[in-house]
Design a protein around this motif. Structure first.
Motif, PDB file in Angstrom:
ATOM      1  N   ILE A 283       2.162  29.356  93.527  1.00  0.00           N
ATOM      2  CA  ILE A 283       1.088  29.153  92.556  1.00  0.00           C
ATOM      3  C   ILE A 283       0.227  27.933  92.900  1.00  0.00           C
TER       4      ILE A 283
ATOM      5  N   GLY B 109      -1.192  29.914  97.085  1.00  0.00           N
ATOM      6  CA  GLY B 109      -2.037  31.017  96.638  1.00  0.00           C
ATOM      7  C   GLY B 109      -2.790  31.649  97.788  1.00  0.00           C
TER       8      GLY B 109
ATOM      9  N   ARG C   5      -2.540  34.588  88.310  1.00  0.00           N
ATOM     10  CA  ARG C   5      -3.471  34.622  89.443  1.00  0.00           C
ATOM     11  C   ARG C   5      -2.868  35.215  90.707  1.00  0.00           C
TER      12      ARG C   5
ATOM     13  N   THR D  47      -5.899  30.105  93.679  1.00  0.00           N
ATOM     14  CA  THR D  47      -5.274  29.326  92.616  1.00  0.00           C
ATOM     15  C   THR D  47      -5.987  27.986  92.487  1.00  0.00           C
ATOM     16  N   ARG D  48      -5.319  26.977  91.974  1.00  0.00           N
ATOM     17  CA  ARG D  48      -5.983  25.708  91.657  1.00  0.00           C
ATOM     18  C   ARG D  48      -6.511  24.991  92.902  1.00  0.00           C
TER      19      ARG D  48
END
Length: 333
Positions: A24, A29, A55, A201-202
């Motif tokens: 994550i 990701g 996600r 992702t982030r």
């Protein structure tokens, strides 16, 4: 507990099942996305019990939650056996960062040791790929940096003291992996350089670091980098290709440096400021340690060609940061 979904991609019976720990995160990701697009791998992700998996759901064949707060070797053993895993990739980092490398290492070693010990408990054929960082390769004398780890007890050059936490943690983690390999363990290490670009992702560490460097002000408690800071840069998708190539090669004891472009932080910040249309007084930069990152051996061994250039991608990088609402630069008035 497994979050199963109908995996739409039709893949042949020769497909290898790969397990990603840290899926994550920013790099994780991107790995899920790239591996899911291959014909010879199917992705499973092992995540903490509290992780938000929305996600990465479309990117994974299986998402397995740890039975406890932290991932354990028992989790790894069960997932490998149940899902016929051939390769384990650990890109898990404890965030936010702790105040000392010792405290950070206490957290980061948990998923790393779980991956190593869990894989070896099932079969010596399970290949574990761990992630480090180009800062942990730098020697006290600078110069040409390759995939060769520094000797024990080396000293960071003066301009890198600001990264003692990040570099120090990687060195400690690398030590565990090197010991595992020396004892016959099937593992390899990927050394990413500074990672930029969009991911499913982030955002990444450098999203904040470059903005801090441009403003010269701390953000969220972190100080800007010093002007005499030399590193190398890789787009997150090029990095994902490196992990895929390392997984295909599956070479015990492999060391791979992913460092396409040698650019100082001030050089990248200049490109970033131009793309963002903000004022930036470029500091005087001198590569005093004559640091050059050379990943030619990795490219030859893994048959890689890097696709991305910072100068061509920086505008999209700025826009992605705005989308993530982690943009804090002020425009030219």
């Amino acid at each position: 507990m497994s979050d199963h979904k109908e995996f739409s991609s039709e893949k042949s019976s020769s497909v290898k099942n790969i397990l990603i720990i840290g899926a994550i995160g920013y790099i994780g990701g991107a790995l899920c996305q790239k591996f899911s697009q291959t014909e010879d791998f199917a992705v499973s992700a092992l995540v903490r019990s509290s992780s938000d998996i929305e996600r990465i759901k479309p990117l994974c064949k299986e998402i397995i939650r740890s039975q406890k707060v932290e991932i354990s070797s028992n989790d790894i053993v069960q997932v490998i056996r149940k899902h016929n895993i051939t390769t384990v990739i650990n890109v898990a980092w404890h965030m936010p960062l702790e105040s000392t490398k010792e405290a950070q290492f206490a957290f980061d070693r948990i998923p790393l040791e779980a991956a190593l010990h869990g894989a070896s408990a099932v079969s010596p054929d399970i290949h574990v790929i761990t992630t480090s960082g180009n800062f942990s390769l730098i020697t006290a004398n600078g110069g040409r940096i390759t995939e060769i780890p520094p000797p024990l007890g080396y000293t960071l050059p003066e301009y890198l003291v600001c990264l003692d936490l990040l570099a120090g943690v990687n060195v400690l983690k690398d030590g565990l992996v090197e010991e595992y390999i020396s004892n016959g363990g099937n593992a390899s290490i990927v050394y990413p350089s500074s990672v930029y670009g969009s991911a499913p992702t982030r955002g990444g560490f450098w999203d904040f670091a470059i903005q801090q460097f441009i403003t010269g002000k701390p953000h969220q408690g972190f100080e800007p980098f010093p002007p005499d800071f030399m590193t190398a840069w890789i787009h997150v998708e090029d990095l994902a290709d490196c992990y895929i190539a390392a997984a295909r090669k599956s070479s015990k004891g492999g060391h791979y440096l992913a460092a396409p472009e040698n650019l100082s932080v001030s050089q990248v910040a200049t490109l970033f400021a131009q793309a963002a249309k903000v004022e930036f007084m470029v500091p005087v930069f001198e590569n005093k340690d004559k640091v050059i990152f050379d990943d030619s051996h990795t490219r030859e061994v893994l048959q890689l060609q890097w696709k991305y250039k910072v100068a061509l991608e920086v505008k999209g990088w700025v826009e992605r940061i705005k989308e993530l609402e982690t943009y804090f630069l002020e425009k030219i008035k």
